[in-house]
Write a protein that holds these residues in place. Sequence first.
Motif, PDB file in Angstrom:
ATOM      1  N   ALA A 124       0.810  -1.222   0.000  1.00  0.00           N
ATOM      2  CA  ALA A 124       0.000   0.000   0.000  1.00  0.00           C
ATOM      3  C   ALA A 124       0.838   1.264   0.000  1.00  0.00           C
ATOM      4  CB  ALA A 124      -0.926  -0.003   1.221  1.00  0.00           C
ATOM      5  N   ALA A 125       2.044   1.197   0.572  1.00  0.00           N
ATOM      6  CA  ALA A 125       2.815   2.429   0.810  1.00  0.00           C
ATOM      7  C   ALA A 125       4.099   2.529  -0.003  1.00  0.00           C
ATOM      8  CB  ALA A 125       3.147   2.532   2.307  1.00  0.00           C
ATOM      9  N   ARG A 126       4.475   1.493  -0.746  1.00  0.00           N
ATOM     10  CA  ARG A 126       5.791   1.483  -1.417  1.00  0.00           C
ATOM     11  C   ARG A 126       5.934   2.594  -2.444  1.00  0.00           C
ATOM     12  NH1 ARG A 126       3.158   1.494  -5.373  1.00  0.00           N
ATOM     13  NH2 ARG A 126       2.464  -0.176  -6.748  1.00  0.00           N
ATOM     14  N   THR A 127       7.155   3.073  -2.546  1.00  0.00           N
ATOM     15  CA  THR A 127       7.513   4.066  -3.562  1.00  0.00           C
ATOM     16  C   THR A 127       8.401   3.378  -4.593  1.00  0.00           C
ATOM     17  OG1 THR A 127       9.531   4.732  -2.413  1.00  0.00           O
ATOM     18  CG2 THR A 127       7.481   5.865  -1.793  1.00  0.00           C
ATOM     19  N   SER A 128       8.726   4.098  -5.642  1.00  0.00           N
ATOM     20  CA  SER A 128       9.616   3.519  -6.658  1.00  0.00           C
ATOM     21  C   SER A 128      10.991   3.222  -6.071  1.00  0.00           C
ATOM     22  CB  SER A 128       9.740   4.473  -7.855  1.00  0.00           C
ATOM     23  OG  SER A 128      10.228   5.743  -7.431  1.00  0.00           O
ATOM     24  N   LYS A 129      11.423   4.052  -5.140  1.00  0.00           N
ATOM     25  CA  LYS A 129      12.705   3.813  -4.471  1.00  0.00           C
ATOM     26  C   LYS A 129      12.654   2.537  -3.635  1.00  0.00           C
ATOM     27  CE  LYS A 129      15.993   5.950  -1.253  1.00  0.00           C
ATOM     28  NZ  LYS A 129      16.266   7.154  -0.401  1.00  0.00           N
ATOM     29  N   ASP A 130      11.543   2.311  -2.953  1.00  0.00           N
ATOM     30  CA  ASP A 130      11.374   1.093  -2.158  1.00  0.00           C
ATOM     31  C   ASP A 130      11.431  -0.138  -3.060  1.00  0.00           C
ATOM     32  OD1 ASP A 130      10.950   2.482   0.266  1.00  0.00           O
ATOM     33  OD2 ASP A 130       8.825   2.745  -0.213  1.00  0.00           O
ATOM     34  N   ASP A 155      18.917 -12.542   1.637  1.00  0.00           N
ATOM     35  CA  ASP A 155      17.580 -12.913   2.114  1.00  0.00           C
ATOM     36  C   ASP A 155      17.128 -11.945   3.205  1.00  0.00           C
ATOM     37  OD1 ASP A 155      15.538 -14.198   3.764  1.00  0.00           O
ATOM     38  OD2 ASP A 155      15.951 -16.020   2.636  1.00  0.00           O
ATOM     39  N   ALA A 156      17.992 -11.693   4.165  1.00  0.00           N
ATOM     40  CA  ALA A 156      17.655 -10.764   5.248  1.00  0.00           C
ATOM     41  C   ALA A 156      17.428  -9.359   4.712  1.00  0.00           C
ATOM     42  CB  ALA A 156      18.766 -10.758   6.296  1.00  0.00           C
ATOM     43  N   ASP A 157      18.262  -8.939   3.766  1.00  0.00           N
ATOM     44  CA  ASP A 157      18.107  -7.607   3.178  1.00  0.00           C
ATOM     45  C   ASP A 157      16.764  -7.469   2.469  1.00  0.00           C
ATOM     46  OD1 ASP A 157      20.546  -6.788   4.123  1.00  0.00           O
ATOM     47  OD2 ASP A 157      21.618  -7.135   2.234  1.00  0.00           O
ATOM     48  N   PHE A 158      16.315  -8.568   1.834  1.00  0.00           N
ATOM     49  CA  PHE A 158      15.013  -8.547   1.160  1.00  0.00           C
ATOM     50  C   PHE A 158      13.908  -8.252   2.171  1.00  0.00           C
ATOM     51  CE2 PHE A 158      11.077 -10.711   0.037  1.00  0.00           C
ATOM     52  CZ  PHE A 158      10.841 -10.248  -1.249  1.00  0.00           C
ATOM     53  N   HIS A 159      13.928  -8.973   3.281  1.00  0.00           N
ATOM     54  CA  HIS A 159      12.876  -8.791   4.279  1.00  0.00           C
ATOM     55  C   HIS A 159      12.958  -7.413   4.943  1.00  0.00           C
ATOM     56  CE1 HIS A 159      11.004 -12.763   4.179  1.00  0.00           C
ATOM     57  NE2 HIS A 159      12.209 -13.236   3.946  1.00  0.00           N
ATOM     58  N   LEU A 160      14.172  -6.917   5.136  1.00  0.00           N
ATOM     59  CA  LEU A 160      14.328  -5.578   5.690  1.00  0.00           C
ATOM     60  C   LEU A 160      13.789  -4.533   4.720  1.00  0.00           C
ATOM     61  CD1 LEU A 160      17.917  -5.852   7.230  1.00  0.00           C
ATOM     62  CD2 LEU A 160      15.794  -5.429   8.505  1.00  0.00           C
ATOM     63  N   ALA A 161      14.033  -4.735   3.436  1.00  0.00           N
ATOM     64  CA  ALA A 161      13.554  -3.780   2.431  1.00  0.00           C
ATOM     65  C   ALA A 161      12.033  -3.783   2.352  1.00  0.00           C
ATOM     66  CB  ALA A 161      14.169  -4.113   1.066  1.00  0.00           C
ATOM     67  N   VAL A 162      11.440  -4.952   2.496  1.00  0.00           N
ATOM     68  CA  VAL A 162       9.971  -5.041   2.497  1.00  0.00           C
ATOM     69  C   VAL A 162       9.412  -4.290   3.703  1.00  0.00           C
ATOM     70  CG1 VAL A 162       8.006  -6.604   2.784  1.00  0.00           C
ATOM     71  CG2 VAL A 162       9.852  -7.207   1.202  1.00  0.00           C
ATOM     72  N   ALA A 163      10.021  -4.495   4.865  1.00  0.00           N
ATOM     73  CA  ALA A 163       9.553  -3.803   6.068  1.00  0.00           C
ATOM     74  C   ALA A 163       9.716  -2.295   5.919  1.00  0.00           C
ATOM     75  CB  ALA A 163      10.311  -4.306   7.290  1.00  0.00           C
ATOM     76  N   HIS A 167       6.775   1.819   5.389  1.00  0.00           N
ATOM     77  CA  HIS A 167       6.828   3.174   5.941  1.00  0.00           C
ATOM     78  C   HIS A 167       6.186   3.242   7.330  1.00  0.00           C
ATOM     79  CE1 HIS A 167       8.650   5.198   2.467  1.00  0.00           C
ATOM     80  NE2 HIS A 167       8.046   4.244   1.777  1.00  0.00           N
ATOM     81  N   ASN A 168       6.252   2.120   8.021  1.00  0.00           N
ATOM     82  CA  ASN A 168       5.798   2.039   9.413  1.00  0.00           C
ATOM     83  C   ASN A 168       7.049   1.801  10.250  1.00  0.00           C
ATOM     84  OD1 ASN A 168       5.004   0.776  11.962  1.00  0.00           O
ATOM     85  ND2 ASN A 168       2.946   0.605  11.102  1.00  0.00           N
ATOM     86  N   SER A 169       7.449   2.808  11.007  1.00  0.00           N
ATOM     87  CA  SER A 169       8.712   2.732  11.727  1.00  0.00           C
ATOM     88  C   SER A 169       8.731   1.618  12.778  1.00  0.00           C
ATOM     89  CB  SER A 169       9.021   4.072  12.409  1.00  0.00           C
ATOM     90  OG  SER A 169       8.015   4.401  13.355  1.00  0.00           O
ATOM     91  N   VAL A 170       7.573   1.288  13.334  1.00  0.00           N
ATOM     92  CA  VAL A 170       7.519   0.221  14.341  1.00  0.00           C
ATOM     93  C   VAL A 170       7.721  -1.135  13.680  1.00  0.00           C
ATOM     94  CG1 VAL A 170       6.100  -0.915  16.093  1.00  0.00           C
ATOM     95  CG2 VAL A 170       6.029   1.572  15.860  1.00  0.00           C
ATOM     96  N   ALA A 214       3.679  -8.972  -5.966  1.00  0.00           N
ATOM     97  CA  ALA A 214       2.436  -8.515  -5.324  1.00  0.00           C
ATOM     98  C   ALA A 214       2.600  -7.102  -4.775  1.00  0.00           C
ATOM     99  CB  ALA A 214       2.050  -9.480  -4.202  1.00  0.00           C
ATOM    100  N   ILE A 215       3.754  -6.817  -4.185  1.00  0.00           N
ATOM    101  CA  ILE A 215       4.009  -5.467  -3.666  1.00  0.00           C
ATOM    102  C   ILE A 215       4.057  -4.472  -4.814  1.00  0.00           C
ATOM    103  CG2 ILE A 215       5.724  -3.998  -2.531  1.00  0.00           C
ATOM    104  CD1 ILE A 215       6.404  -6.409  -0.757  1.00  0.00           C
ATOM    105  N   GLY A 216       4.731  -4.857  -5.900  1.00  0.00           N
ATOM    106  CA  GLY A 216       4.826  -3.973  -7.063  1.00  0.00           C
ATOM    107  C   GLY A 216       3.466  -3.645  -7.663  1.00  0.00           C
ATOM    108  N   LEU A 217       2.539  -4.619  -7.625  1.00  0.00           N
ATOM    109  CA  LEU A 217       1.197  -4.415  -8.162  1.00  0.00           C
ATOM    110  C   LEU A 217       0.290  -3.682  -7.174  1.00  0.00           C
ATOM    111  CD1 LEU A 217       0.617  -7.916  -9.802  1.00  0.00           C
ATOM    112  CD2 LEU A 217       0.937  -5.740 -11.002  1.00  0.00           C
ATOM    113  N   GLY A 218       0.795  -3.486  -5.958  1.00  0.00           N
ATOM    114  CA  GLY A 218      -0.020  -2.830  -4.947  1.00  0.00           C
ATOM    115  C   GLY A 218      -1.147  -3.707  -4.425  1.00  0.00           C
ATOM    116  N   ASP A 219      -0.983  -5.027  -4.567  1.00  0.00           N
ATOM    117  CA  ASP A 219      -2.014  -5.975  -4.153  1.00  0.00           C
ATOM    118  C   ASP A 219      -1.770  -6.362  -2.693  1.00  0.00           C
ATOM    119  OD1 ASP A 219      -3.735  -8.134  -3.729  1.00  0.00           O
ATOM    120  OD2 ASP A 219      -3.469  -8.915  -5.769  1.00  0.00           O
ATOM    121  N   ARG A 220      -2.404  -5.681  -1.779  1.00  0.00           N
ATOM    122  CA  ARG A 220      -2.168  -5.896  -0.347  1.00  0.00           C
ATOM    123  C   ARG A 220      -2.533  -7.314   0.085  1.00  0.00           C
ATOM    124  NH1 ARG A 220      -4.369  -0.818   3.108  1.00  0.00           N
ATOM    125  NH2 ARG A 220      -3.637  -2.264   4.710  1.00  0.00           N
TER     126      ARG A 220
END
Length: 254
Positions: A124-130, A155-163, A167-170, A214-220
């Motif tokens: 829902a919140a990703r930008t092109s940079k994300d 693998d860890a970097d992928f999950h960190l990038a998704v988080a 754009h939710n700091s928590v 799915a993230i790229g398509l904005g499909d939550r």
Amino acid sequence: MGERGRAEAFRAVERSKVYSSVAEEILAGVRAGVFPPGDPLPAERVLAERFEVGRGSVREAIRVLEHAGILDVRVGSGTYVVGGGDSRTTVLRARAAMAGEHSPLDLVVARASLEPSCAEHAAAARTSKDLRAIEEALLRQERITREGGDPSGADADFHLAVAAASHNSVLSALERSLVDLMREPMWSEMKHRSRSRGERAERYLEQHRQVFRAIGLGDRRRARQVMAAHMCDIETDLLTDLESARDGEDPAAP
């Protein structure tokens, strides 16, 4: 078998190991059936004499095994073996606690609670940079997997990038905490062994691709579903490895 007789089933431990070795000896007795479910342990004093350690070390060992769900300390009654306390899942939790770590299975359960939400909010919140950051981690994982290397870092970097894309700091802070825990030796070793079996590395990679799409398509909804399925797959593989381990083998080494 009398209290002292039962304590004889244990070996004296090296002083350098102290409470962790006491816990290992008690755990071995539980797994061997010396102490069936519902049976009490010998008194703290008897165990301390048999192990030739201080009562504080015995007390700490019992505390660790109680936390792992293997023992039940009843004030004014004694310490009892819990039914199912010798399961591989519980034993793994105890071994992790003895090493000052967290059980890999407990960690994947925590990830399964958090990461689907990260993926859903990222969609829902990703930008092109994300999206570029997620894709870069994914491409790095693809390359390392193709070369037969260890893709854990990517693998860890992928999950960190998704988080981060949520754009939710928590959520991001919680994910960073989980990634830090994934650097513990027991998790790293089990995940490495799990990934090295069959086509798991490629399967996990494909699941990451689905999350990214799915993230790229904005499909939550889809993003949440595929991430949840990915976490479920990892947990199933770890449980399969534990169940296939030979009797008497360290459950941390599937």
